[in-house]
Scaffold this motif. Structure first.
Motif, PDB file in Angstrom:
ATOM      1  N   ARG A  96     -11.693  -6.315   5.824  1.00  0.00           N
ATOM      2  CA  ARG A  96     -11.496  -7.673   6.312  1.00  0.00           C
ATOM      3  C   ARG A  96     -10.040  -8.067   6.208  1.00  0.00           C
ATOM      4  NH1 ARG A  96     -14.742 -11.068   1.560  1.00  0.00           N
ATOM      5  NH2 ARG A  96     -13.216 -10.725  -0.129  1.00  0.00           N
ATOM      6  N   GLN A  97      -9.656  -8.987   7.071  1.00  0.00           N
ATOM      7  CA  GLN A  97      -8.277  -9.465   7.044  1.00  0.00           C
ATOM      8  C   GLN A  97      -8.237 -10.957   7.283  1.00  0.00           C
ATOM      9  OE1 GLN A  97      -5.628  -8.842  10.284  1.00  0.00           O
ATOM     10  NE2 GLN A  97      -3.827  -8.634   8.970  1.00  0.00           N
ATOM     11  N   GLN A 125      -2.336 -11.868   5.813  1.00  0.00           N
ATOM     12  CA  GLN A 125      -2.563 -11.104   4.595  1.00  0.00           C
ATOM     13  C   GLN A 125      -2.904  -9.664   4.950  1.00  0.00           C
ATOM     14  OE1 GLN A 125      -5.282 -12.967   1.829  1.00  0.00           O
ATOM     15  NE2 GLN A 125      -4.488 -15.015   2.229  1.00  0.00           N
ATOM     16  N   GLU A 126      -2.882  -8.810   3.936  1.00  0.00           N
ATOM     17  CA  GLU A 126      -3.205  -7.407   4.159  1.00  0.00           C
ATOM     18  C   GLU A 126      -4.713  -7.207   4.334  1.00  0.00           C
ATOM     19  OE1 GLU A 126       0.475  -5.453   1.571  1.00  0.00           O
ATOM     20  OE2 GLU A 126      -1.604  -5.097   0.997  1.00  0.00           O
ATOM     21  N   TYR A 127      -5.058  -6.123   4.979  1.00  0.00           N
ATOM     22  CA  TYR A 127      -6.466  -5.756   5.091  1.00  0.00           C
ATOM     23  C   TYR A 127      -7.019  -5.397   3.710  1.00  0.00           C
ATOM     24  CZ  TYR A 127      -6.316  -5.475  10.196  1.00  0.00           C
ATOM     25  OH  TYR A 127      -6.224  -5.763  11.534  1.00  0.00           O
ATOM     26  N   GLU A 128      -8.272  -5.732   3.510  1.00  0.00           N
ATOM     27  CA  GLU A 128      -8.951  -5.425   2.253  1.00  0.00           C
ATOM     28  C   GLU A 128     -10.211  -4.625   2.550  1.00  0.00           C
ATOM     29  OE1 GLU A 128     -10.721  -8.813   0.368  1.00  0.00           O
ATOM     30  OE2 GLU A 128     -11.200  -7.745  -1.490  1.00  0.00           O
ATOM     31  N   ALA A 184     -12.689 -14.396   7.092  1.00  0.00           N
ATOM     32  CA  ALA A 184     -11.778 -13.343   7.545  1.00  0.00           C
ATOM     33  C   ALA A 184     -12.330 -12.747   8.829  1.00  0.00           C
ATOM     34  CB  ALA A 184     -11.646 -12.243   6.481  1.00  0.00           C
ATOM     35  N   TYR A 238     -13.682  -9.311  10.176  1.00  0.00           N
ATOM     36  CA  TYR A 238     -14.257  -8.114   9.574  1.00  0.00           C
ATOM     37  C   TYR A 238     -14.262  -6.977  10.589  1.00  0.00           C
ATOM     38  CZ  TYR A 238     -15.732 -10.682   5.445  1.00  0.00           C
ATOM     39  OH  TYR A 238     -15.741 -11.416   4.277  1.00  0.00           O
ATOM     40  N   VAL A 246      -6.797   1.075   3.473  1.00  0.00           N
ATOM     41  CA  VAL A 246      -6.631   1.123   4.916  1.00  0.00           C
ATOM     42  C   VAL A 246      -6.160   2.503   5.356  1.00  0.00           C
ATOM     43  CG1 VAL A 246      -5.241   0.215   6.812  1.00  0.00           C
ATOM     44  CG2 VAL A 246      -6.254  -1.346   5.154  1.00  0.00           C
ATOM     45  N   TRP A 284      -7.472  -0.626  15.090  1.00  0.00           N
ATOM     46  CA  TRP A 284      -8.507  -1.599  14.748  1.00  0.00           C
ATOM     47  C   TRP A 284      -9.208  -2.046  16.013  1.00  0.00           C
ATOM     48  CZ3 TRP A 284      -9.872  -1.783   9.950  1.00  0.00           C
ATOM     49  CH2 TRP A 284      -8.933  -1.645   8.913  1.00  0.00           C
TER      50      TRP A 284
END
Length: 126
Positions: free
Chosen positions: A38-39, A43-46, A92, A94, A108, A116
């Protein structure tokens, strides 16, 4: 590149639930590790969850452990992310992706492809 298409996002109140779907286009998901990421904009992807192709074991980030459940339906060639007890901080976009390996927080960089898809927006708000 193996295409995945996400769906199922939406607007939900805190404490609510959503189920996200990840569909494979033109190939079988069964043999692949599939991760959900999710992002939040800016912010960075998690990496939030992952399911292994070999055996189907699963991993979860601490932030979603006990609230999210990842699963695979081989007959439908789908991977799902059931999200319960949603919080505003779960808001976020997803994405699902094929990954080389699963970890508690799958990085990532573990993705097979540096691409993506469209993703699906989840908004948790009252």
């Amino acid at each position: 590149q193996l295409e995945l298409v996400e769906s199922g996002g939406g607007l939900v109140q805190p404490g609510g639930s959503l189920r996200l779907s990840c569909a494979a286009v033109g190939f079988r998901l069964d043999s692949y590790n599939i991760g959900w990421f999710r992002q939040v904009p800016g912010q960075e992807y998690e990496g939030v969850s992952c399911i292994r192709g070999n055996g189907g074991s699963t991993t979860y980030a601490d932030s979603v452990q006990g609230r999210f459940t990842i699963s695979r339906d081989s007959a439908k060639n789908m991977v799902y992310l059931q999200m319960d007890s949603l919080k505003p901080e779960d808001t976020a976009v997803y994405h699902c992706a094929e990954v080389h390996f699963c970890a508690r927080t799958t990085p990532v960089g573990a993705r097979l492809y540096d691409f993506w898809g469209q993703g699906t927006q989840v908004t948790v708000s009252s």
